[in-house]
Motif scaffolding. Structure first.
Motif, PDB file in Angstrom:
ATOM      1  N   LEU A  76       0.806  -1.220   0.000  1.00  0.00           N
ATOM      2  CA  LEU A  76       0.000   0.000   0.000  1.00  0.00           C
ATOM      3  C   LEU A  76       0.841   1.273   0.000  1.00  0.00           C
ATOM      4  O   LEU A  76       0.295   2.376  -0.063  1.00  0.00           O
ATOM      5  N   LYS A  77       2.173   1.130   0.074  1.00  0.00           N
ATOM      6  CA  LYS A  77       3.036   2.291  -0.116  1.00  0.00           C
ATOM      7  C   LYS A  77       3.177   2.607  -1.600  1.00  0.00           C
ATOM      8  O   LYS A  77       3.565   3.712  -1.968  1.00  0.00           O
ATOM      9  N   ARG A  78       2.861   1.636  -2.425  1.00  0.00           N
ATOM     10  CA  ARG A  78       2.971   1.823  -3.878  1.00  0.00           C
ATOM     11  C   ARG A  78       1.600   1.833  -4.562  1.00  0.00           C
ATOM     12  O   ARG A  78       1.416   2.468  -5.596  1.00  0.00           O
ATOM     13  N   TRP A  79       0.635   1.110  -3.985  1.00  0.00           N
ATOM     14  CA  TRP A  79      -0.666   0.963  -4.631  1.00  0.00           C
ATOM     15  C   TRP A  79      -1.788   1.582  -3.809  1.00  0.00           C
ATOM     16  O   TRP A  79      -1.743   1.613  -2.584  1.00  0.00           O
ATOM     17  N   ILE A  80      -2.816   2.048  -4.516  1.00  0.00           N
ATOM     18  CA  ILE A  80      -4.032   2.570  -3.904  1.00  0.00           C
ATOM     19  C   ILE A  80      -5.209   1.784  -4.469  1.00  0.00           C
ATOM     20  O   ILE A  80      -5.285   1.549  -5.675  1.00  0.00           O
ATOM     21  N   VAL A  81      -6.110   1.355  -3.590  1.00  0.00           N
ATOM     22  CA  VAL A  81      -7.358   0.740  -4.035  1.00  0.00           C
ATOM     23  C   VAL A  81      -8.433   1.816  -3.937  1.00  0.00           C
ATOM     24  O   VAL A  81      -8.688   2.358  -2.857  1.00  0.00           O
ATOM     25  N   GLU A  82      -9.061   2.148  -5.056  1.00  0.00           N
ATOM     26  CA  GLU A  82     -10.027   3.250  -5.103  1.00  0.00           C
ATOM     27  C   GLU A  82     -11.415   2.732  -5.484  1.00  0.00           C
ATOM     28  O   GLU A  82     -11.571   1.963  -6.432  1.00  0.00           O
ATOM     29  N   LEU A  83     -12.431   3.177  -4.741  1.00  0.00           N
ATOM     30  CA  LEU A  83     -13.818   2.833  -5.061  1.00  0.00           C
ATOM     31  C   LEU A  83     -14.276   3.690  -6.233  1.00  0.00           C
ATOM     32  O   LEU A  83     -14.226   4.914  -6.171  1.00  0.00           O
ATOM     33  N   VAL A  84     -14.733   3.041  -7.321  1.00  0.00           N
ATOM     34  CA  VAL A  84     -15.152   3.800  -8.501  1.00  0.00           C
ATOM     35  C   VAL A  84     -16.645   3.708  -8.768  1.00  0.00           C
ATOM     36  O   VAL A  84     -17.191   4.494  -9.530  1.00  0.00           O
ATOM     37  N   ALA A  85     -17.326   2.731  -8.143  1.00  0.00           N
ATOM     38  CA  ALA A  85     -18.775   2.609  -8.311  1.00  0.00           C
ATOM     39  C   ALA A  85     -19.351   1.862  -7.111  1.00  0.00           C
ATOM     40  O   ALA A  85     -18.682   1.020  -6.514  1.00  0.00           O
ATOM     41  N   GLU A  86     -20.596   2.198  -6.779  1.00  0.00           N
ATOM     42  CA  GLU A  86     -21.251   1.546  -5.645  1.00  0.00           C
ATOM     43  C   GLU A  86     -22.512   0.792  -6.050  1.00  0.00           C
ATOM     44  O   GLU A  86     -22.936  -0.120  -5.339  1.00  0.00           O
ATOM     45  N   LYS A  87     -23.133   1.200  -7.151  1.00  0.00           N
ATOM     46  CA  LYS A  87     -24.364   0.564  -7.602  1.00  0.00           C
ATOM     47  C   LYS A  87     -24.148  -0.028  -8.981  1.00  0.00           C
ATOM     48  O   LYS A  87     -23.492   0.594  -9.821  1.00  0.00           O
ATOM     49  N   PRO A  88     -24.655  -1.227  -9.240  1.00  0.00           N
ATOM     50  CA  PRO A  88     -25.452  -2.090  -8.348  1.00  0.00           C
ATOM     51  C   PRO A  88     -24.602  -2.879  -7.358  1.00  0.00           C
ATOM     52  O   PRO A  88     -25.126  -3.578  -6.502  1.00  0.00           O
ATOM     53  N   GLU A  89     -23.268  -2.771  -7.466  1.00  0.00           N
ATOM     54  CA  GLU A  89     -22.367  -3.440  -6.544  1.00  0.00           C
ATOM     55  C   GLU A  89     -21.072  -2.646  -6.472  1.00  0.00           C
ATOM     56  O   GLU A  89     -20.730  -1.916  -7.408  1.00  0.00           O
ATOM     57  N   PRO A  90     -20.340  -2.743  -5.363  1.00  0.00           N
ATOM     58  CA  PRO A  90     -19.092  -1.977  -5.242  1.00  0.00           C
ATOM     59  C   PRO A  90     -18.010  -2.466  -6.189  1.00  0.00           C
ATOM     60  O   PRO A  90     -17.752  -3.666  -6.277  1.00  0.00           O
ATOM     61  N   ILE A  91     -17.396  -1.517  -6.916  1.00  0.00           N
ATOM     62  CA  ILE A  91     -16.325  -1.820  -7.864  1.00  0.00           C
ATOM     63  C   ILE A  91     -15.118  -0.964  -7.504  1.00  0.00           C
ATOM     64  O   ILE A  91     -15.254   0.239  -7.253  1.00  0.00           O
ATOM     65  N   VAL A  92     -13.935  -1.573  -7.482  1.00  0.00           N
ATOM     66  CA  VAL A  92     -12.711  -0.842  -7.156  1.00  0.00           C
ATOM     67  C   VAL A  92     -11.691  -1.016  -8.279  1.00  0.00           C
ATOM     68  O   VAL A  92     -11.785  -1.936  -9.091  1.00  0.00           O
ATOM     69  N   ARG A  93     -10.728  -0.112  -8.309  1.00  0.00           N
ATOM     70  CA  ARG A  93      -9.616  -0.243  -9.244  1.00  0.00           C
ATOM     71  C   ARG A  93      -8.314  -0.022  -8.485  1.00  0.00           C
ATOM     72  O   ARG A  93      -8.306   0.576  -7.405  1.00  0.00           O
ATOM     73  N   LEU A  94      -7.216  -0.509  -9.065  1.00  0.00           N
ATOM     74  CA  LEU A  94      -5.907  -0.356  -8.453  1.00  0.00           C
ATOM     75  C   LEU A  94      -5.160   0.775  -9.142  1.00  0.00           C
ATOM     76  O   LEU A  94      -5.097   0.828 -10.367  1.00  0.00           O
ATOM     77  N   LEU A  95      -4.606   1.685  -8.354  1.00  0.00           N
ATOM     78  CA  LEU A  95      -3.867   2.823  -8.878  1.00  0.00           C
ATOM     79  C   LEU A  95      -2.442   2.803  -8.361  1.00  0.00           C
ATOM     80  O   LEU A  95      -2.213   2.635  -7.164  1.00  0.00           O
ATOM     81  N   ASP A  96      -1.488   2.948  -9.259  1.00  0.00           N
ATOM     82  CA  ASP A  96      -0.103   3.146  -8.860  1.00  0.00           C
ATOM     83  C   ASP A  96       0.031   4.564  -8.306  1.00  0.00           C
ATOM     84  O   ASP A  96      -0.445   5.525  -8.919  1.00  0.00           O
TER      85      ASP A  96
END
Length: 209
Positions: A76-96
């Motif tokens: 987690l010092k290199r990567w960020i997990v970001e929430l990009v959508a909540e409906k109809p279900e939670p979706i996340v993406r990985l960001l450098d």
């Protein structure tokens, strides 16, 4: 000492994302304060299970994954997990983090200057039968363009063999999209309408400050 880069890939056998360290000849230290934090990230994401956008293919994982397991597998010092959508279900993406910092600077530059006149709009294509999870993912991508001040066309079209929606149903679908993106954009031209398609055009909001 040689630095290493975290490589993330989706393992279809297990249904989870797997991280491995690979040699890398440079190291970057980027403070998280530079990252646009309007969206929940890492342990601030209020969901136990999420679907993940594959950082290499840009496609959604077929199954949900434990957020805690995902976070524990990443540096987690290199990567960020970001929430990009909540409906109809939670979706996340990985960001450098380095790339996120660069994106932040580009967004600020675009928002201050506005969009250059005559620049082509980004196009997001959907069918009337696109699954709700995929719609959320594509609208998240549209939102990222709009946050940079870009123009975006959302195109709904009928795929061969799909039932045709009524004009009222099409209008309702467009209104759902407009409501989802209204906080970062405005419609800048009249909606394009044919018997089977609709196009709704957005201009990203620019921050004059």
């Amino acid at each position: 000492m040689q630095s290493r880069r975290l490589h993330v890939r989706f393992d279809p056998a297990s249904g989870f994302f797997i991280s491995t360290l690979r040699p890398f000849n440079r190291s970057y230290a980027t403070s998280s304060k530079h990252v646009d934090n309007r969206k929940p990230t890492n342990d601030k994401i209020p969901y136990t299970f999420v679907r993940v956008v594959d950082p290499e293919t840009d496609k959604l994982s077929p199954t949900k994954q434990s957020l805690r397991t995902l976070l524990s597998s990443l540096d987690l010092k290199r990567w960020i997990v970001e929430l990009v959508a909540e409906k109809p279900e939670p979706i996340v993406r990985l960001l450098d983090r380095k790339e996120a910092f660069q994106k932040y600077k580009e967004q600020r530059k675009a928002m201050k200057k506005g969009m250059k006149s005559g620049e082509a709009a980004k196009e997001i294509q959907l069918t009337w039968a696109t699954a709700s999870g995929d719609v959320s993912h594509k609208l998240a991508k549209a939102r990222s363009f709009l946050e940079k001040g870009c123009k975006v066309d959302i195109v709904f079209a009928r795929k061969k063999g799909q039932p045709l929606l009524t004009p009222k149903e099409m209008q309702a679908r467009l209104q759902d999209v407009a409501s989802e993106l209204e906080d970062v954009s405005k419609e800048w031209k009249v909606r394009e309408v044919t018997s089977t398609t609709r196009v709704i055009s957005f201009q990203g909001a620019c921050d004059s400050g």
